[in-house]
Motif scaffolding. Structure first.
Motif, PDB file in Angstrom:
ATOM      1  N   UNK A   1      -3.612 -14.930  51.889  1.00  0.00           N
ATOM      2  CA  UNK A   1      -3.506 -16.389  52.015  1.00  0.00           C
ATOM      3  C   UNK A   1      -2.041 -16.795  52.135  1.00  0.00           C
ATOM      4  N   UNK A   2      -1.767 -17.634  53.116  1.00  0.00           N
ATOM      5  CA  UNK A   2      -0.451 -18.251  53.296  1.00  0.00           C
ATOM      6  C   UNK A   2      -0.538 -19.702  52.859  1.00  0.00           C
ATOM      7  N   UNK A   3       0.354 -20.121  51.955  1.00  0.00           N
ATOM      8  CA  UNK A   3       0.456 -21.512  51.522  1.00  0.00           C
ATOM      9  C   UNK A   3       1.743 -22.101  52.100  1.00  0.00           C
ATOM     10  N   UNK A   4       1.670 -23.330  52.611  1.00  0.00           N
ATOM     11  CA  UNK A   4       2.881 -23.963  53.125  1.00  0.00           C
ATOM     12  C   UNK A   4       2.766 -25.479  53.075  1.00  0.00           C
ATOM     13  N   UNK A   5       3.908 -26.150  52.898  1.00  0.00           N
ATOM     14  CA  UNK A   5       3.908 -27.612  52.760  1.00  0.00           C
ATOM     15  C   UNK A   5       5.225 -28.186  53.236  1.00  0.00           C
ATOM     16  N   UNK A   6       5.181 -29.481  53.550  1.00  0.00           N
ATOM     17  CA  UNK A   6       6.352 -30.249  53.963  1.00  0.00           C
ATOM     18  C   UNK A   6       6.235 -31.635  53.361  1.00  0.00           C
ATOM     19  N   UNK A   7       7.362 -32.176  52.892  1.00  0.00           N
ATOM     20  CA  UNK A   7       7.294 -33.507  52.292  1.00  0.00           C
ATOM     21  C   UNK A   7       8.620 -34.238  52.358  1.00  0.00           C
ATOM     22  N   UNK A   8       8.622 -35.417  51.745  1.00  0.00           N
ATOM     23  CA  UNK A   8       9.820 -36.234  51.702  1.00  0.00           C
ATOM     24  C   UNK A   8      10.941 -35.516  50.984  1.00  0.00           C
ATOM     25  N   UNK A   9      12.144 -35.928  51.324  1.00  0.00           N
ATOM     26  CA  UNK A   9      13.325 -35.299  50.721  1.00  0.00           C
ATOM     27  C   UNK A   9      14.473 -35.107  51.704  1.00  0.00           C
ATOM     28  N   UNK A  10      14.216 -34.485  52.814  1.00  0.00           N
ATOM     29  CA  UNK A  10      13.032 -33.733  53.222  1.00  0.00           C
ATOM     30  C   UNK A  10      12.950 -32.426  52.438  1.00  0.00           C
ATOM     31  N   UNK A  11      11.736 -31.962  52.168  1.00  0.00           N
ATOM     32  CA  UNK A  11      11.533 -30.716  51.452  1.00  0.00           C
ATOM     33  C   UNK A  11      10.438 -29.916  52.132  1.00  0.00           C
ATOM     34  N   UNK A  12      10.477 -28.600  51.953  1.00  0.00           N
ATOM     35  CA  UNK A  12       9.432 -27.750  52.508  1.00  0.00           C
ATOM     36  C   UNK A  12       9.381 -26.436  51.741  1.00  0.00           C
ATOM     37  N   UNK A  13       8.292 -25.703  51.937  1.00  0.00           N
ATOM     38  CA  UNK A  13       8.170 -24.427  51.253  1.00  0.00           C
ATOM     39  C   UNK A  13       6.952 -23.660  51.716  1.00  0.00           C
ATOM     40  N   UNK A  14       6.918 -22.376  51.344  1.00  0.00           N
ATOM     41  CA  UNK A  14       5.791 -21.511  51.672  1.00  0.00           C
ATOM     42  C   UNK A  14       5.777 -20.322  50.726  1.00  0.00           C
ATOM     43  N   UNK A  15       4.614 -19.758  50.523  1.00  0.00           N
ATOM     44  CA  UNK A  15       4.470 -18.533  49.749  1.00  0.00           C
ATOM     45  C   UNK A  15       3.163 -17.859  50.147  1.00  0.00           C
ATOM     46  N   UNK A  16       2.899 -16.700  49.574  1.00  0.00           N
ATOM     47  CA  UNK A  16       1.705 -15.925  49.907  1.00  0.00           C
ATOM     48  C   UNK A  16       1.036 -15.414  48.645  1.00  0.00           C
ATOM     49  N   UNK A  17      -0.235 -15.060  48.765  1.00  0.00           N
ATOM     50  CA  UNK A  17      -0.942 -14.328  47.722  1.00  0.00           C
ATOM     51  C   UNK A  17      -2.211 -13.730  48.297  1.00  0.00           C
ATOM     52  N   UNK A  18      -2.714 -12.695  47.626  1.00  0.00           N
ATOM     53  CA  UNK A  18      -4.034 -12.148  47.931  1.00  0.00           C
ATOM     54  C   UNK A  18      -5.007 -12.809  46.974  1.00  0.00           C
ATOM     55  N   UNK A  19      -6.030 -13.450  47.515  1.00  0.00           N
ATOM     56  CA  UNK A  19      -6.918 -14.277  46.690  1.00  0.00           C
ATOM     57  C   UNK A  19      -7.684 -13.405  45.689  1.00  0.00           C
ATOM     58  N   UNK A  20      -7.671 -13.805  44.406  1.00  0.00           N
ATOM     59  CA  UNK A  20      -8.350 -13.014  43.368  1.00  0.00           C
ATOM     60  C   UNK A  20      -9.802 -13.455  43.180  1.00  0.00           C
ATOM     61  N   UNK A  21     -10.534 -12.705  42.379  1.00  0.00           N
ATOM     62  CA  UNK A  21     -11.869 -13.122  41.948  1.00  0.00           C
ATOM     63  C   UNK A  21     -11.707 -13.998  40.714  1.00  0.00           C
ATOM     64  N   UNK A  22     -12.153 -15.247  40.800  1.00  0.00           N
ATOM     65  CA  UNK A  22     -11.949 -16.199  39.714  1.00  0.00           C
ATOM     66  C   UNK A  22     -13.263 -16.450  38.967  1.00  0.00           C
ATOM     67  N   UNK A  23     -13.106 -16.786  37.691  1.00  0.00           N
ATOM     68  CA  UNK A  23     -14.264 -17.183  36.894  1.00  0.00           C
ATOM     69  C   UNK A  23     -14.819 -18.499  37.385  1.00  0.00           C
ATOM     70  N   UNK A  24     -16.121 -18.669  37.239  1.00  0.00           N
ATOM     71  CA  UNK A  24     -16.744 -19.963  37.530  1.00  0.00           C
ATOM     72  C   UNK A  24     -16.583 -20.878  36.328  1.00  0.00           C
ATOM     73  N   UNK A  25     -16.776 -22.180  36.535  1.00  0.00           N
ATOM     74  CA  UNK A  25     -16.610 -23.152  35.458  1.00  0.00           C
ATOM     75  C   UNK A  25     -17.582 -22.854  34.336  1.00  0.00           C
ATOM     76  N   UNK A  26     -17.082 -23.075  33.106  1.00  0.00           N
ATOM     77  CA  UNK A  26     -17.943 -22.878  31.938  1.00  0.00           C
ATOM     78  C   UNK A  26     -18.886 -24.076  31.778  1.00  0.00           C
TER      79      UNK A  26
END
Length: 336
Positions: free
Chosen positions: A311-336
């Protein structure tokens, strides 16, 4: 002394909350002098959620944070980072109140203000806290109520909705699923007038006897469009390089939900199939700092994000500001 490995930041929980009131394009069309379909064609939005009177960004943050914590299995979380451009008050920050309401009195708590890039900036702050050993786990929340900051008669008001999203990061080993990659961040303050709220700060208050500044968010849409594409593309390439991924190896792009056309152009510029760019903007609009974590939660629940997805995450916003990062999506618990 022996060198100790720097702890990695592992995503172990995600949650979101949007207020129940939905505002369809039909409700905005007459006031803006546009048709519902024109609004959709220009933005990709059909609905947005907005807060009722008395509901704050902090309220939304608490709801999203509680959901992310319930799914994390992380135990005691020692820090809270709240990314918002619509804090409950100018002073103090929103994060200490959110932490207290979540039963985390005594935790590290701070706000991050990078507008729509705030959540990615918040991930970078959390990553630094974990790497330094200052915190073992961090709740990162993006929350905004920009419906309260837009001029209802300005066509750009059609873009914004309210909501909050959150993730929990814990200290771990770099080979674990959910490991956050390098956070590539940048800014250009020369573009601060392209996305701005002029009123309410020291710039206004320092001008004794002057007229009150504009209290509404103002957006130079055409210029912002091209700057967003440019900077999210360059930050994404740098984050992919840091992860040693080729663009075509990214299974999903989770970008800030600013405009459907920006999302399509970003994928094309990166050489990633456009159907890999996840989107929920049609149903929630632009929720600023909350947009990425809300989309992560929605996509995980819908099965559009699966364990092992790159997964690639990326964003742009006022400032101007921007950023990006990566991760391999994990197996997450479901809501209790």
């Amino acid at each position: 002394m022996r060198n100790r490995a720097v702890p990695a930041s592992i995503l172990v929980g995600v949650g979101s909350y949007v207020p129940p009131r939905k505002v369809a394009n039909e409700e905005l069309a007459e006031r803006l002098g546009r048709s519902p379909e024109w609004i959709f064609q220009r933005s990709g939005i059909r609905f947005r959620h907005v807060v009722e009177p008395g509901t704050t960004s902090g309220d939304l943050a608490v709801a999203a944070g509680r959901e992310a914590l319930s799914r994390s299995g992380a135990g005691d979380v020692t820090a809270v980072v709240v990314a918002t451009t619509s804090p409950d008050r100018p002073c103090p920050g929103t994060a200490p109140s959110v932490a207290s309401r979540l039963g985390m009195t005594g935790a590290i708590a701070l706000d991050v203000q990078a507008v729509c890039a705030g959540f990615v900036y918040g991930l970078g702050v959390a990553q630094g806290l974990i790497a330094a050993g200052t915190a073992d786990s961090v709740l990162v929340i993006g929350t905004d109520t920009l419906s309260l900051s837009v001029d209802p008669d300005d066509p750009t008001s059609m873009l914004f909705g309210d909501g909050a999203g959150a993730v929990v990061l814990r200290s771990g080993r770099g080979e674990e699923p959910g490991t956050l990659g390098t956070c590539v961040l940048g800014s250009d303050g020369g573009g601060r007038d392209l996305i701005t709220v002029r009123g309410g700060g020291s710039e206004e208050r320092s001008k004794a006897g002057g007229a009150l500044a504009d209290p509404y968010m103002r957006l130079e849409g055409r210029e912002v469009f091209w700057r967003a594409v440019e900077h999210m593309t360059s930050a994404s390439r740098a984050a992919l390089d840091a992860a040693r991924w080729k663009p075509e190896e990214a299974d999903r792009i989770v970008a800030h939900q600013a405009n459907a056309r920006i999302l399509t152009m970003l994928a094309q510029r990166l050489g990633i199939a456009t159907d890999r760019a996840l989107s929920n903007i049609e149903q929630v609009g632009n929720t600023s700092a909350a947009s990425i974590p809300i989309l992560l939660d929605h996509a995980d629940r819908a099965g559009d994000l699966k364990p092992g997805h790159r997964v690639l995450l990326t964003a742009f916003g006022g400032g101007l500001t921007w950023g990006a990062t990566t991760l391999v999506w994990p197996r997450l618990e479901r809501s209790h």
